[in-house]
Design a protein around this motif. Structure first.
Motif, PDB file in Angstrom:
ATOM      1  N   PRO A 154       0.804  -1.222   0.000  1.00 20.25           N
ATOM      2  CA  PRO A 154       0.000   0.000   0.000  1.00 20.25           C
ATOM      3  C   PRO A 154       0.841   1.279   0.000  1.00 20.25           C
ATOM      4  O   PRO A 154       0.400   2.297  -0.541  1.00 20.25           O
ATOM      5  CB  PRO A 154      -0.820  -0.112   1.296  1.00 20.25           C
ATOM      6  CG  PRO A 154      -0.862  -1.564   1.584  1.00 20.25           C
ATOM      7  CD  PRO A 154       0.461  -2.093   1.127  1.00 20.25           C
ATOM      8  N   VAL A 155       2.024   1.238   0.607  1.00 15.13           N
ATOM      9  CA  VAL A 155       2.898   2.409   0.530  1.00 15.13           C
ATOM     10  C   VAL A 155       3.292   2.663  -0.924  1.00 15.13           C
ATOM     11  O   VAL A 155       3.304   3.810  -1.402  1.00 15.13           O
ATOM     12  CB  VAL A 155       4.151   2.205   1.411  1.00 15.13           C
ATOM     13  CG1 VAL A 155       5.147   3.339   1.207  1.00 15.13           C
ATOM     14  CG2 VAL A 155       3.754   2.103   2.881  1.00 15.13           C
ATOM     15  N   THR A 156       3.585   1.581  -1.638  1.00 17.57           N
ATOM     16  CA  THR A 156       3.899   1.700  -3.064  1.00 17.57           C
ATOM     17  C   THR A 156       2.708   2.263  -3.836  1.00 17.57           C
ATOM     18  O   THR A 156       2.866   3.120  -4.720  1.00 17.57           O
ATOM     19  CB  THR A 156       4.284   0.326  -3.643  1.00 17.57           C
ATOM     20  OG1 THR A 156       5.366  -0.223  -2.885  1.00 17.57           O
ATOM     21  CG2 THR A 156       4.707   0.443  -5.103  1.00 17.57           C
ATOM     22  N   SER A 157       1.502   1.794  -3.504  1.00 13.30           N
ATOM     23  CA  SER A 157       0.309   2.299  -4.198  1.00 13.30           C
ATOM     24  C   SER A 157       0.086   3.768  -3.897  1.00 13.30           C
ATOM     25  O   SER A 157      -0.323   4.538  -4.781  1.00 13.30           O
ATOM     26  CB  SER A 157      -0.920   1.483  -3.800  1.00 13.30           C
ATOM     27  OG  SER A 157      -1.366   1.813  -2.497  1.00 13.30           O
ATOM     28  N   ALA A 158       0.339   4.171  -2.642  1.00 11.26           N
ATOM     29  CA  ALA A 158       0.168   5.580  -2.286  1.00 11.26           C
ATOM     30  C   ALA A 158       1.144   6.457  -3.069  1.00 11.26           C
ATOM     31  O   ALA A 158       0.785   7.536  -3.555  1.00 11.26           O
ATOM     32  CB  ALA A 158       0.366   5.765  -0.782  1.00 11.26           C
ATOM     33  N   ILE A 159       2.395   5.990  -3.206  1.00 16.33           N
ATOM     34  CA  ILE A 159       3.383   6.738  -3.980  1.00 16.33           C
ATOM     35  C   ILE A 159       2.958   6.808  -5.452  1.00 16.33           C
ATOM     36  O   ILE A 159       3.044   7.861  -6.101  1.00 16.33           O
ATOM     37  CB  ILE A 159       4.777   6.087  -3.849  1.00 16.33           C
ATOM     38  CG1 ILE A 159       5.282   6.214  -2.407  1.00 16.33           C
ATOM     39  CG2 ILE A 159       5.776   6.734  -4.805  1.00 16.33           C
ATOM     40  CD1 ILE A 159       6.540   5.416  -2.127  1.00 16.33           C
ATOM     41  N   SER A 160       2.473   5.682  -5.966  1.00 16.87           N
ATOM     42  CA  SER A 160       2.046   5.622  -7.360  1.00 16.87           C
ATOM     43  C   SER A 160       0.890   6.583  -7.640  1.00 16.87           C
ATOM     44  O   SER A 160       0.906   7.343  -8.615  1.00 16.87           O
ATOM     45  CB  SER A 160       1.643   4.185  -7.723  1.00 16.87           C
ATOM     46  OG  SER A 160       1.168   4.101  -9.047  1.00 16.87           O
ATOM     47  N   THR A 161      -0.123   6.557  -6.768  1.00 14.72           N
ATOM     48  CA  THR A 161      -1.280   7.431  -6.997  1.00 14.72           C
ATOM     49  C   THR A 161      -0.946   8.891  -6.727  1.00 14.72           C
ATOM     50  O   THR A 161      -1.522   9.792  -7.338  1.00 14.72           O
ATOM     51  CB  THR A 161      -2.467   6.999  -6.118  1.00 14.72           C
ATOM     52  OG1 THR A 161      -2.065   6.982  -4.736  1.00 14.72           O
ATOM     53  CG2 THR A 161      -2.951   5.614  -6.509  1.00 14.72           C
ATOM     54  N   LEU A 173      -2.943   3.511 -10.286  1.00 14.85           N
ATOM     55  CA  LEU A 173      -2.418   2.346  -9.572  1.00 14.85           C
ATOM     56  C   LEU A 173      -1.541   1.465 -10.450  1.00 14.85           C
ATOM     57  O   LEU A 173      -0.777   0.631  -9.939  1.00 14.85           O
ATOM     58  CB  LEU A 173      -3.581   1.481  -9.051  1.00 14.85           C
ATOM     59  CG  LEU A 173      -4.298   1.936  -7.779  1.00 14.85           C
ATOM     60  CD1 LEU A 173      -5.534   1.090  -7.572  1.00 14.85           C
ATOM     61  CD2 LEU A 173      -3.372   1.843  -6.573  1.00 14.85           C
ATOM     62  N   GLU A 174      -1.639   1.643 -11.766  1.00 15.88           N
ATOM     63  CA  GLU A 174      -1.023   0.699 -12.688  1.00 15.88           C
ATOM     64  C   GLU A 174       0.490   0.512 -12.489  1.00 15.88           C
ATOM     65  O   GLU A 174       0.970  -0.640 -12.548  1.00 15.88           O
ATOM     66  CB  GLU A 174      -1.330   1.104 -14.132  1.00 15.88           C
ATOM     67  CG  GLU A 174      -2.724   0.727 -14.598  1.00 15.88           C
ATOM     68  CD  GLU A 174      -3.792   1.654 -14.040  1.00 15.88           C
ATOM     69  OE1 GLU A 174      -4.982   1.376 -14.257  1.00 15.88           O
ATOM     70  OE2 GLU A 174      -3.433   2.644 -13.395  1.00 15.88           O
ATOM     71  N   PRO A 175       1.279   1.562 -12.264  1.00 14.17           N
ATOM     72  CA  PRO A 175       2.714   1.325 -12.041  1.00 14.17           C
ATOM     73  C   PRO A 175       2.985   0.404 -10.845  1.00 14.17           C
ATOM     74  O   PRO A 175       3.867  -0.463 -10.899  1.00 14.17           O
ATOM     75  CB  PRO A 175       3.269   2.728 -11.802  1.00 14.17           C
ATOM     76  CG  PRO A 175       2.326   3.629 -12.532  1.00 14.17           C
ATOM     77  CD  PRO A 175       0.982   3.011 -12.343  1.00 14.17           C
ATOM     78  N   ALA A 176       2.206   0.580  -9.778  1.00 13.18           N
ATOM     79  CA  ALA A 176       2.361  -0.287  -8.607  1.00 13.18           C
ATOM     80  C   ALA A 176       1.949  -1.716  -8.928  1.00 13.18           C
ATOM     81  O   ALA A 176       2.568  -2.688  -8.452  1.00 13.18           O
ATOM     82  CB  ALA A 176       1.547   0.257  -7.434  1.00 13.18           C
ATOM     83  N   LEU A 177       0.906  -1.890  -9.737  1.00 17.98           N
ATOM     84  CA  LEU A 177       0.471  -3.236 -10.114  1.00 17.98           C
ATOM     85  C   LEU A 177       1.554  -3.964 -10.903  1.00 17.98           C
ATOM     86  O   LEU A 177       1.747  -5.174 -10.740  1.00 17.98           O
ATOM     87  CB  LEU A 177      -0.815  -3.167 -10.938  1.00 17.98           C
ATOM     88  CG  LEU A 177      -2.110  -2.894 -10.171  1.00 17.98           C
ATOM     89  CD1 LEU A 177      -3.261  -2.709 -11.147  1.00 17.98           C
ATOM     90  CD2 LEU A 177      -2.414  -4.018  -9.195  1.00 17.98           C
TER      91      LEU A 177
END
Length: 378
Positions: free
Chosen positions: A339-346, A352-356
């Motif tokens: 989720p930290v990665t998703s927060a950075i991505s968004t 969200l795609e880069p985190a996915l």
């Protein structure tokens, strides 16, 4: 007796994992619509849950006293705090509640897994331990179907938390009498030799940590992704129940195919299929991509848990609870990073795609790590 133990463990995992932890996923669209969260803050609140899970799992792994107390406090806390989530109205309060529920879930997951594994082995029914791990999937499916009802009737996020909390309370009341009493959780009379982390064990811990990172982004945001792609669509709301149902079917398939290949090879295949599912949710258009992602990631979710714990038990048979705690701790670290990665991505890309993409890659690497096993156990 063995069936009762398995059923009790199953129900506990329905409550503390399927409802206590993962009801948050179908709640995200409602909480965002109510102004309680944003997509970025939802990722950070989820991260607080995974941080709590890490703390609880680490503590359960090392506990020697008040072990049953931790289990009962974990189960009770997951129920009570789910109910209290109904009055939370901002990201800070939700974050605090998610952190504490995470701790409760970490305690419960490690201790219930250890208790059921040991008791079922004692009664000569070790295969039933795999069925216990269908509990989170069943809980996800149940909470997901409730979410469809909740959204179809326009109920608020607070009302939804109350429904989830009451369901959790009823389920625990049904099995409370069968849970271990003080002194019933296994404590060896003599301490086993210190655990030596062989190369196989290290690769397993790394693999399971990557598995936690890889699955958690779709597990957290599938409902929100469906809501964004298909606003107002009732069909899109079934993505999360599909994830949970697939997890239960995945466990059934794992039991049926247990004689095909070695444990580590089956685990590697499961992680690779989850990786395919993550990329499908990202790259395939329409509802088909989300459904394919839910089927593959969800189908492998509990298989990866069960097979990793089984492989750990094969590699270190005298350290069941420690290995369960060590693996769960690594998994929780991976979940926390997700989720930290998703927060950075968004935050930077509003997507969200880069985190996915990173999540899918992590699952492929995790599978490759456990594909081979040293011929000679050290």
């Amino acid at each position: 007796m063995a069936l009762r133990i398995a059923l009790s463990g199953f129900v506990v995992l329905v409550v503390v994992m399927g409802i206590g932890r993962f009801a948050f996923t179908p709640q995200v669209p409602l909480m965002i619509a109510a102004g309680q969260l944003t997509l970025t803050s939802a990722g950070l609140v989820a991260a607080m849950n995974y941080l709590g899970y890490l703390v609880g799992a680490w503590d359960a792994m090392r506990a020697h006293r008040f072990v049953e107390g931790r289990l009962y406090l974990g189960i009770t806390g997951a129920v009570v705090l789910t109910l209290l989530s109904a009055v939370a109205d901002n990201a800070i309060v939700h974050g605090v509640l998610r952190f504490i529920i995470g701790c409760m879930s970490g305690w419960s997951m490690v201790l219930i897994a250890a208790w059921t594994n040991e008791r079922l082995a004692h009664y000569g029914k070790p295969r039933l331990s795999a069925a216990v791990f269908a509990g989170p999937g069943a809980g996800i499916a149940i909470s997901g179907l409730l979410a469809v009802y909740i959204q179809a009737h326009g109920l608020s996020a607070g009302a939804a938390w109350q429904i989830y909390g009451v369901l959790a309370l009823v389920l625990i009341a049904l099995v409370a009498r069968y849970l271990p009493r003080v002194g019933q959780l296994h404590r060896p009379e003599t301490a086993p030799a210190p655990l030596m982390l062989t190369p196989d064990l290290r690769r397993l811990v790394w693999s399971y940590s990557l598995a936690g990172f890889g699955y958690i982004l779709p597990a957290t945001f599938l409902s929100q992704m469906a809501a964004l792609r298909f606003p107002g669509s009732l069909f899109a709301q079934f993505v999360w129940p599909v994830f949970g149902a697939a997890a239960v079917v995945g466990i059934a398939l794992s039991i049926a195919l247990r004689h095909i290949a070695t444990t580590n090879r089956r685990l590697a295949v499961v992680l690779a299929l989850q990786g395919v599912g993550v990329f499908a949710a990202w790259l395939m258009p329409g509802i088909s991509g989300l459904i394919t992602g839910a089927l593959l990631v969800g189908g492998g979710f509990l298989c990866a848990v069960q097979l990793s714990l089984l492989y750990g038990r094969e590699l270190a048979p005298n350290h069941t609870r420690y290995m369960a705690g060590l693996l769960t701790t690594g998994y929780a670290i991976g979940q926390l990073v997700g989720p930290v990665t998703s927060a950075i991505s968004t935050w930077f890309t509003h997507r969200l795609e880069p985190a996915l993409g990173l999540a899918g890659l992590a699952l492929f690497i995790g599978g490759a790590l456990v594909w081979n096993r040293q011929a000679e156990r050290q």
